[in-house]
Design a protein around this motif. Sequence first.
Motif, mmCIF file in Angstrom:
data_model
loop_
_atom_site.group_PDB
_atom_site.id
_atom_site.type_symbol
_atom_site.label_atom_id
_atom_site.label_comp_id
_atom_site.label_asym_id
_atom_site.label_seq_id
_atom_site.Cartn_x
_atom_site.Cartn_y
_atom_site.Cartn_z
ATOM 1 N N LEU A 129 0.817 -1.211 0.000
ATOM 2 C CA LEU A 129 0.000 0.000 0.000
ATOM 3 C C LEU A 129 0.856 1.269 0.000
ATOM 4 C CD1 LEU A 129 -2.788 1.407 0.328
ATOM 5 C CD2 LEU A 129 -2.528 1.148 2.793
ATOM 6 N N PHE A 130 1.932 1.250 0.762
ATOM 7 C CA PHE A 130 2.771 2.443 0.863
ATOM 8 C C PHE A 130 3.928 2.426 -0.144
ATOM 9 C CE2 PHE A 130 0.511 2.548 4.858
ATOM 10 C CZ PHE A 130 0.248 3.898 4.998
ATOM 11 N N GLN A 131 3.869 1.504 -1.046
ATOM 12 C CA GLN A 131 4.865 1.400 -2.118
ATOM 13 C C GLN A 131 6.295 1.394 -1.608
ATOM 14 O OE1 GLN A 131 3.892 4.327 -5.137
ATOM 15 N NE2 GLN A 131 1.721 4.060 -4.723
ATOM 16 N N MET A 147 9.480 8.765 2.363
ATOM 17 C CA MET A 147 9.357 7.329 2.609
ATOM 18 C C MET A 147 9.413 7.032 4.097
ATOM 19 S SD MET A 147 11.562 5.474 -0.294
ATOM 20 C CE MET A 147 11.182 5.634 -2.023
ATOM 21 N N GLN A 148 10.260 7.773 4.801
ATOM 22 C CA GLN A 148 10.335 7.572 6.249
ATOM 23 C C GLN A 148 8.984 7.858 6.886
ATOM 24 O OE1 GLN A 148 13.479 10.278 7.193
ATOM 25 N NE2 GLN A 148 15.069 8.733 6.961
ATOM 26 N N GLN A 149 8.353 8.915 6.408
ATOM 27 C CA GLN A 149 7.068 9.287 6.976
ATOM 28 C C GLN A 149 6.007 8.233 6.649
ATOM 29 O OE1 GLN A 149 6.750 11.299 9.175
ATOM 30 N NE2 GLN A 149 4.645 11.967 9.302
ATOM 31 N N LYS A 150 6.078 7.714 5.415
ATOM 32 C CA LYS A 150 5.139 6.660 5.051
ATOM 33 C C LYS A 150 5.362 5.437 5.939
ATOM 34 C CE LYS A 150 5.769 6.334 0.553
ATOM 35 N NZ LYS A 150 5.538 5.913 -0.830
ATOM 36 N N LEU A 151 6.632 5.147 6.187
ATOM 37 C CA LEU A 151 6.939 3.997 7.039
ATOM 38 C C LEU A 151 6.404 4.234 8.454
ATOM 39 C CD1 LEU A 151 8.269 1.301 7.625
ATOM 40 C CD2 LEU A 151 10.448 2.488 7.941
ATOM 41 N N ALA A 152 6.547 5.454 8.943
ATOM 42 C CA ALA A 152 6.057 5.761 10.293
ATOM 43 C C ALA A 152 4.553 5.514 10.372
ATOM 44 C CB ALA A 152 6.385 7.204 10.669
ATOM 45 N N VAL A 153 3.835 5.935 9.341
ATOM 46 C CA VAL A 153 2.391 5.722 9.333
ATOM 47 C C VAL A 153 2.091 4.217 9.249
ATOM 48 C CG1 VAL A 153 0.238 6.141 8.098
ATOM 49 C CG2 VAL A 153 1.906 7.977 8.317
ATOM 50 N N MET A 177 5.061 13.384 -2.730
ATOM 51 C CA MET A 177 5.034 12.487 -1.575
ATOM 52 C C MET A 177 3.775 12.696 -0.754
ATOM 53 S SD MET A 177 6.853 10.074 -0.757
ATOM 54 C CE MET A 177 8.240 9.276 -1.526
ATOM 55 N N SER A 178 3.416 13.950 -0.602
ATOM 56 C CA SER A 178 2.210 14.266 0.149
ATOM 57 C C SER A 178 1.008 13.577 -0.492
ATOM 58 C CB SER A 178 2.012 15.779 0.201
ATOM 59 O OG SER A 178 0.749 16.087 0.703
ATOM 60 N N HIS A 179 0.973 13.616 -1.815
ATOM 61 C CA HIS A 179 -0.128 12.960 -2.524
ATOM 62 C C HIS A 179 -0.098 11.461 -2.340
ATOM 63 C CE1 HIS A 179 -2.590 15.855 -4.658
ATOM 64 N NE2 HIS A 179 -1.505 16.633 -4.689
ATOM 65 N N GLU A 180 1.080 10.893 -2.361
ATOM 66 C CA GLU A 180 1.188 9.446 -2.188
ATOM 67 C C GLU A 180 0.687 9.019 -0.818
ATOM 68 O OE1 GLU A 180 4.791 7.064 -2.727
ATOM 69 O OE2 GLU A 180 5.083 8.215 -4.567
ATOM 70 N N ARG A 182 -1.312 10.724 1.139
ATOM 71 C CA ARG A 182 -2.742 10.982 1.166
ATOM 72 C C ARG A 182 -3.520 9.861 0.518
ATOM 73 N NH1 ARG A 182 -3.935 16.764 -1.324
ATOM 74 N NH2 ARG A 182 -1.848 17.411 -0.722
ATOM 75 N N PHE A 183 -3.004 9.424 -0.609
ATOM 76 C CA PHE A 183 -3.658 8.356 -1.346
ATOM 77 C C PHE A 183 -3.793 7.116 -0.459
ATOM 78 C CE2 PHE A 183 -3.235 4.481 -3.858
ATOM 79 C CZ PHE A 183 -4.333 4.603 -4.688
ATOM 80 N N ALA A 184 -2.685 6.767 0.212
ATOM 81 C CA ALA A 184 -2.706 5.582 1.073
ATOM 82 C C ALA A 184 -3.693 5.763 2.225
ATOM 83 C CB ALA A 184 -1.303 5.297 1.605
ATOM 84 N N LEU A 185 -3.721 6.973 2.784
ATOM 85 C CA LEU A 185 -4.632 7.224 3.906
ATOM 86 C C LEU A 185 -6.079 7.142 3.457
ATOM 87 C CD1 LEU A 185 -2.842 10.146 5.766
ATOM 88 C CD2 LEU A 185 -3.096 7.780 6.509
ATOM 89 N N LYS A 186 -6.325 7.700 2.261
ATOM 90 C CA LYS A 186 -7.683 7.677 1.739
ATOM 91 C C LYS A 186 -8.129 6.242 1.502
ATOM 92 C CE LYS A 186 -8.435 10.370 -1.896
ATOM 93 N NZ LYS A 186 -8.423 11.615 -2.663
ATOM 94 N N GLU A 187 -7.192 5.478 0.988
ATOM 95 C CA GLU A 187 -7.440 4.061 0.746
ATOM 96 C C GLU A 187 -7.856 3.373 2.057
ATOM 97 O OE1 GLU A 187 -6.968 2.922 -2.351
ATOM 98 O OE2 GLU A 187 -7.202 0.764 -1.980
#
Lengths: 320, 258
Positions: A129-131, A147-153, A177-180, A182-187
């Motif tokens: 999901l977070f690619q 990517m670090q932030q995505k990993l944290a989430v 990155m913000s869009h990516e 967001r996309f994952a969160l929306k998902e």
Amino acid sequence: MTEPVLEAHHLTKVYKQRRGNDVVAVDDISFSVQKNEVVGLLGPNGAGKTTTIKCLCTLIGPTEGEIHINGADAIKSPRLALKHVAAVLEGNRNIYWRLSVRENLEFFAGLQGLPIRQVRSHIDQLIELFQLKEKERTEARKLSRGMQQKLAVACALVKGTEVLLLDEPTLGLDVGMSHELRFALKEMAQRGERTIIVSSHDMSVVQDICERVIIINSGRIVTDDKVSNLLKLFQASAYRFEIEGRLDEHQASRLQERFEMLKISEPDYHTEIEVELINGSQIYEIMEILKAGDSCIKAIDRREPDLEEIFLKIVKGGAN
Amino acid sequence: MRYLVLFKTMLKQEFILMRRYLFNFISGLIAIYIIFLLIFLGARALGGGAPGFGATLDAIVVGFLVWTFALFAYSDMAQGMVREAQEGTLEQLYMSPLGFTRVCLFRIVSSFSITLTFNVVILLLMMATTGRWLHLDVISLLPLILLTLAGVYGIGFIMAGLALVFKRLESFIGILQFAMVGLIVAPIDRFPILRYLPLAEGSRLIRGVMAEGLSIGTLPIGDLLFLAINTAFYFGCGLLVFNLLLKTAKNRGLLGHY
Ligand SMILES: Nc1ncnc2c1ncn2[C@@H]1O[C@H](COP(=O)(O)OP(=O)(O)OP(=O)(O)O)[C@@H](O)[C@H]1O
Ligand SMILES: [Mg+2]
């Protein structure tokens, strides 16, 4: 109406100061969040967003008030409440820089008491999901900021809690990155699996993923409503008039007198009046003023406000 | 079951980090070895010819070993926690539903098992250098070392708590690790009052086993009991004070890096 998963009652946090005045960071806040809701927490710097979020995840002991998460009392029995809530905190690393992406995910699952066996497929999903598939074995410190932030989430999600708190998740991320993220969160939100509270200064993020916003200012809730309601409300009251030529002095001064939220601009050969109406009948007043000077109206339209403007108005303009 | 998962998680993290930073690990080993060598050579230059120097040498080796143990125990606790608070992982650890104190205890046990490996290597190196093969009565030593270190961990807990609440104490805490040398070589025989300090009695008993060939069976029961009570006191107080300080930190919003 479903059961609220998260409830805060009369939450107050005063930071005692040895010198100077005590800081009232959160001032008698109450709200509840329903299952699977996605709520945005907005407010200017120092409004008390971080303090509120940290109270909700037991990192700060409130001075007064009650918090219940999935029925568990977060103040009296924080460990019980922590089974149901995970948080990604502002400006923190939140993850171990020296562990790889997968190792971090496994670590945080373990910290929650979940055996690896049980979460393996969930971890695979999150990586997907977070690619982060390509970076699975890379140490977190070598990843890009986004990517670090995505990993944290993802590390907060792997805990499998009902409630997820995100404090400024897109801070410092570039647009892509913000869009990516967001996309994952929306998902996540659309799958209807999580209840999310997200604070952000980036209105587009909030407008994008939240159904409801709570705006706080100086520690108090000033607005708590659906995003769609706010947009409608402000759309209804924001008008734009286009006039041929110029207004005369008398007209201009009468308009200034009568309407507080007014902006008159004069591009080329016409005049634009942007105005915020408090009630519907005010539109007749404008018409009269315009008619009195024989102004020729070329166009009238409703302005489309975005959340950013609404936010600024609520916080600075004191509009209701 | 969930606690077992937590313990495995902490242990695994420590091992991953050790393996990944093997180079740091080994250079740390070498640094400690060099310090030891300097002390050892210095001691020999001063008192090499004197009778009974052999026993002094043993004492040096043992003392140094206990110091490395204590140093790791202490810096792991206090400095490790401060570092995590700054980096922002402490708040995540704190949010474990299994309890932060338990997370800390499991981490201690995990890092201790690594320190143990580390110290066995150092000990072998030291013995090879001095040419004096000490009495390695593992059955006697392990419980003594554990008891001695538990007291040090107690102090580490207090320092960690203090560091969270009073962020400026950090450097002081760093310096304090050298004060432990004083505790290790405390002349208990001359000033029995020093027994009441942490680390002192334990290192005296360890010395007894390693240098004088005593065993846990031949050590005076009274001394062992004293050590146990001393350790229980410091460890218990450590946990208690730590939890109080943690509460203060939580109330002041200091678990993060505000
Ligand atoms: N640990 C603390 N000790 C004392 N005061 C604090 C502490 N943390 C926050 N404050 C103060 O409390 C108020 C609210 O801070 P908080 O961090 O909650 O705001 P925020 O809405 O998250 O702001 P920002 O948008 O800048 O992140 C501020 O005045 C801040 O200075
Ligand atoms: Mg904040």
